[in-house]
Design a protein around this motif. Sequence first.
Motif, PDB file in Angstrom:
ATOM      1  N   UNK A 481     -17.801  30.137 -35.486  1.00  0.00           N
ATOM      2  CA  UNK A 481     -17.093  28.881 -35.737  1.00  0.00           C
ATOM      3  C   UNK A 481     -16.120  29.046 -36.914  1.00  0.00           C
ATOM      4  N   UNK A 482     -15.372  28.001 -37.174  1.00  0.00           N
ATOM      5  CA  UNK A 482     -14.377  28.046 -38.244  1.00  0.00           C
ATOM      6  C   UNK A 482     -15.031  27.769 -39.599  1.00  0.00           C
ATOM      7  N   UNK A 483     -14.203  27.656 -40.632  1.00  0.00           N
ATOM      8  CA  UNK A 483     -14.696  27.405 -41.990  1.00  0.00           C
ATOM      9  C   UNK A 483     -15.608  26.171 -42.024  1.00  0.00           C
ATOM     10  N   UNK A 484     -16.651  26.225 -42.896  1.00  0.00           N
ATOM     11  CA  UNK A 484     -17.005  27.256 -43.870  1.00  0.00           C
ATOM     12  C   UNK A 484     -17.834  28.374 -43.240  1.00  0.00           C
ATOM     13  N   UNK A 485     -17.627  29.580 -43.742  1.00  0.00           N
ATOM     14  CA  UNK A 485     -18.402  30.745 -43.309  1.00  0.00           C
ATOM     15  C   UNK A 485     -18.947  31.391 -44.571  1.00  0.00           C
ATOM     16  N   UNK A 486     -20.236  31.262 -44.771  1.00  0.00           N
ATOM     17  CA  UNK A 486     -20.843  31.693 -46.030  1.00  0.00           C
ATOM     18  C   UNK A 486     -21.217  33.175 -45.968  1.00  0.00           C
ATOM     19  N   UNK A 487     -21.088  33.849 -47.109  1.00  0.00           N
ATOM     20  CA  UNK A 487     -21.571  35.219 -47.240  1.00  0.00           C
ATOM     21  C   UNK A 487     -20.661  36.285 -46.690  1.00  0.00           C
ATOM     22  N   UNK A 488     -19.473  35.910 -46.218  1.00  0.00           N
ATOM     23  CA  UNK A 488     -18.558  36.882 -45.618  1.00  0.00           C
ATOM     24  C   UNK A 488     -17.613  37.456 -46.669  1.00  0.00           C
ATOM     25  N   UNK A 489     -17.136  38.662 -46.427  1.00  0.00           N
ATOM     26  CA  UNK A 489     -16.197  39.311 -47.345  1.00  0.00           C
ATOM     27  C   UNK A 489     -15.098  39.996 -46.539  1.00  0.00           C
ATOM     28  N   UNK A 521     -24.628  27.206 -41.535  1.00  0.00           N
ATOM     29  CA  UNK A 521     -23.600  27.325 -42.585  1.00  0.00           C
ATOM     30  C   UNK A 521     -23.206  25.967 -43.161  1.00  0.00           C
ATOM     31  N   UNK A 522     -23.894  24.915 -42.739  1.00  0.00           N
ATOM     32  CA  UNK A 522     -23.565  23.577 -43.226  1.00  0.00           C
ATOM     33  C   UNK A 522     -24.653  22.992 -44.115  1.00  0.00           C
ATOM     34  N   UNK A 523     -25.707  23.762 -44.402  1.00  0.00           N
ATOM     35  CA  UNK A 523     -26.753  23.240 -45.283  1.00  0.00           C
ATOM     36  C   UNK A 523     -26.224  23.000 -46.689  1.00  0.00           C
ATOM     37  N   UNK A 524     -25.126  23.691 -47.070  1.00  0.00           N
ATOM     38  CA  UNK A 524     -24.552  23.510 -48.405  1.00  0.00           C
ATOM     39  C   UNK A 524     -23.518  22.396 -48.439  1.00  0.00           C
ATOM     40  N   UNK A 525     -23.225  21.795 -47.295  1.00  0.00           N
ATOM     41  CA  UNK A 525     -22.187  20.780 -47.233  1.00  0.00           C
ATOM     42  C   UNK A 525     -22.781  19.378 -47.308  1.00  0.00           C
ATOM     43  N   UNK A 557     -30.446  24.269 -32.152  1.00  0.00           N
ATOM     44  CA  UNK A 557     -30.637  23.934 -33.562  1.00  0.00           C
ATOM     45  C   UNK A 557     -30.946  25.203 -34.352  1.00  0.00           C
ATOM     46  N   UNK A 558     -31.189  25.065 -35.636  1.00  0.00           N
ATOM     47  CA  UNK A 558     -31.396  26.228 -36.484  1.00  0.00           C
ATOM     48  C   UNK A 558     -32.885  26.444 -36.703  1.00  0.00           C
ATOM     49  N   UNK A 559     -33.264  27.689 -36.988  1.00  0.00           N
ATOM     50  CA  UNK A 559     -34.661  28.032 -37.257  1.00  0.00           C
ATOM     51  C   UNK A 559     -34.908  28.113 -38.752  1.00  0.00           C
ATOM     52  N   UNK A 560     -36.161  28.316 -39.128  1.00  0.00           N
ATOM     53  CA  UNK A 560     -36.513  28.503 -40.536  1.00  0.00           C
ATOM     54  C   UNK A 560     -35.918  29.815 -41.028  1.00  0.00           C
ATOM     55  N   UNK A 568     -30.301  30.682 -53.541  1.00  0.00           N
ATOM     56  CA  UNK A 568     -30.393  30.679 -52.081  1.00  0.00           C
ATOM     57  C   UNK A 568     -31.248  29.510 -51.602  1.00  0.00           C
ATOM     58  N   UNK A 569     -32.331  29.244 -52.314  1.00  0.00           N
ATOM     59  CA  UNK A 569     -33.190  28.123 -51.956  1.00  0.00           C
ATOM     60  C   UNK A 569     -32.458  26.796 -52.134  1.00  0.00           C
ATOM     61  N   UNK A 570     -31.695  26.674 -53.208  1.00  0.00           N
ATOM     62  CA  UNK A 570     -30.979  25.425 -53.468  1.00  0.00           C
ATOM     63  C   UNK A 570     -29.869  25.180 -52.446  1.00  0.00           C
ATOM     64  N   UNK A 571     -29.393  26.232 -51.808  1.00  0.00           N
ATOM     65  CA  UNK A 571     -28.317  26.084 -50.834  1.00  0.00           C
ATOM     66  C   UNK A 571     -28.809  26.001 -49.394  1.00  0.00           C
ATOM     67  N   UNK A 572     -29.926  26.650 -49.094  1.00  0.00           N
ATOM     68  CA  UNK A 572     -30.337  26.781 -47.691  1.00  0.00           C
ATOM     69  C   UNK A 572     -31.800  26.411 -47.478  1.00  0.00           C
ATOM     70  N   UNK A 573     -32.318  25.526 -48.295  1.00  0.00           N
ATOM     71  CA  UNK A 573     -33.722  25.126 -48.142  1.00  0.00           C
ATOM     72  C   UNK A 573     -34.020  24.724 -46.700  1.00  0.00           C
ATOM     73  N   UNK A 574     -35.222  25.040 -46.245  1.00  0.00           N
ATOM     74  CA  UNK A 574     -35.632  24.632 -44.903  1.00  0.00           C
ATOM     75  C   UNK A 574     -35.638  23.116 -44.760  1.00  0.00           C
TER      76      UNK A 574
END
Length: 632
Positions: A481-489, A521-525, A557-560, A568-574
């Motif tokens: 998908x399009x932006x945001x894409x986390x962790x890419x370089x 990639x939207x858990x931080x949004x 949907x997304x998995x654990x 990482x926990x603050x951004x992607x908590x289950x």
Amino acid sequence: MKISVTAEEPRPGECCLPHPPTMHRHIQVFVSIVIFVITWVFIQLAEVDHSLFGFGSRDDHSSIWTYTKYKQWAEGQKHFPRPELTQEDKDYLDSNTNRKELKNLDTAQEWEPLDPENGSSRNRTSTAQSVTETWLAETALDSSSKPVHLLHVTSGEQTKFQLIKEKSSYVMGEILQVAIQARDYRGRPKLYGGDSFRTKVHSPEKKASTSGRVLDHGNGSYTVEFPLWWSGKVQISIILEHSSEAIAVLRRLREVPVKRVFYAQYEDYEYGIQEDSECFSHPYPANVAKDSWCNFSDDYSGVSWWCRKPTSLPCDTFVYFGCDNTKTNNLVESLLAPEEYELFFWPNYNFALEGLTSFVNVAKNYGPHPRQKLLSQLPPCGATLSHAAPSPISQGYYMHDVWYSSECRAKPNVYLSNFTRCLSNKMLYMYGDSTSRQYFTTLKSIFGSNMYEQFSPSDERLGPRVAVDKSHNFHMYWRFHSFPIHGSHGVLVRDVKSIVRSLDDLKCGPGCVVLISAVSHFTQETIETYISRLKAIRAAIRRLHERHPGSKVILKNVNTREHKNLSMLLQTSNWYAHELNNILREVFSGEEVIYLDVWDMTACHYSTDNIHPTFNVVVNELSLLLAHICPL
């Protein structure tokens, strides 16, 4: 006999130090004891003169541990060092002031996100630079506005569970009920709910497990229900994943618009000029000139993307992008108040509760298996959310590492023959994150040498990627998908395309199946950002159905997932992920789409959490996907 301080007799001409007189030795021992006693007394007095946990002043009751101290403890300790409360501490805890504070904390689940316009920037530090600091100053949290005292937090050590109407033996098909009473660090019952628990029953020797359903009564008590699908010794596992106080912090952090720092690389190949700038997934902050930004947003696709304009190059020279993980991690951790850090470390996070009973014995029933009784009542797989049935207690269970669904009449399809039979003459289009890419690579592995991937000059991390099995006339396509894409370089911008525009370009013929996975990639949004994207995708799916009636669209949907560190926990908590799963289902409620729910398939599995689950788990997920594509 001659005495010397050396181990051997002194040689001629060598001088030996004589022993001190006996009285002198006694004085030395006495002085050493006095120094030790004075040091010990000084340490005790120093502890009395500090806060309950040895850090901060007596007047600063909200300050408990510094992050550095807590990291040192977390790396080397197994038990929480909780000292005895002094009478002064007890008087403080029973004071009217503290009762008022407790009353405020009783409504923690009702806390609303901080209004950025009313935020304060004092007592804050941030390593992010330029515009990041400007935005943080506007959205900063006043750490004194919502004090969190550890004594009020749900304690995993004090919280216990017990069976409701316990029996010496149970029978397959029964519902096991478990009661949880949340307690704080003083051992007092909590008066409000909002804690997050992860629950399952399992039999490791059978590789059998299933999740439970948690009912929050809102008063500190909880009921968990487990279906008993198999016989034998069944162990009970209940983990306090987050306290309600930690969830209040997560909820606040989620609504801070700018939490991740991306970068853009602009290049002018003709003149050899290159510049970098920061990018964000939220509209430009206030007090920053609009003409200082490059707006790469796509409102039609629900994509919001803003980059700082380079000094000497135009916006259309945007070539590469990536995520600055260091700045992002520092930025996210800086949003925590000092007293909030420890809410996200063991034992306040991911703590296994003790129960009066840790297992039950389940006897076989002499009739049909419970699932056989249930099958006739289950709807067929492939039903859309416009005809969704009520969710069962659990989505299914594992037995010998094979998943049996309790949501629909799914038959385990873990053999190659089942995959080839279902997917013959099919076109499977997958759009979304790396979990759908894992479906692509796993299907390639399952089909083996029969399937080959076509060459593509694009980045394999983003796609597009195409694989074909000519012998079964099966084609599959995957794209990120399009932006945001986390962790890419160092990702080429030309390889980025939104799900909405991909769906609009799709010509879906007979046998066409579309799988969409856009959660992780939207858990931080912010919630608003996520819903905006989902609504744009929903409109694109409706247009697809208008062009190609009968097209089958599946939402995964997304998995654990794993959490290797605090940021990482603050951004992607289950907890974030589970909330987004619920929003995904709600936004598409009533739509002609199928919902592929894989949450329990990782939540109750014995393997370690990972955003990319083990091969066995993914095969079981694909088996359920086949049941929706080719229902019984």
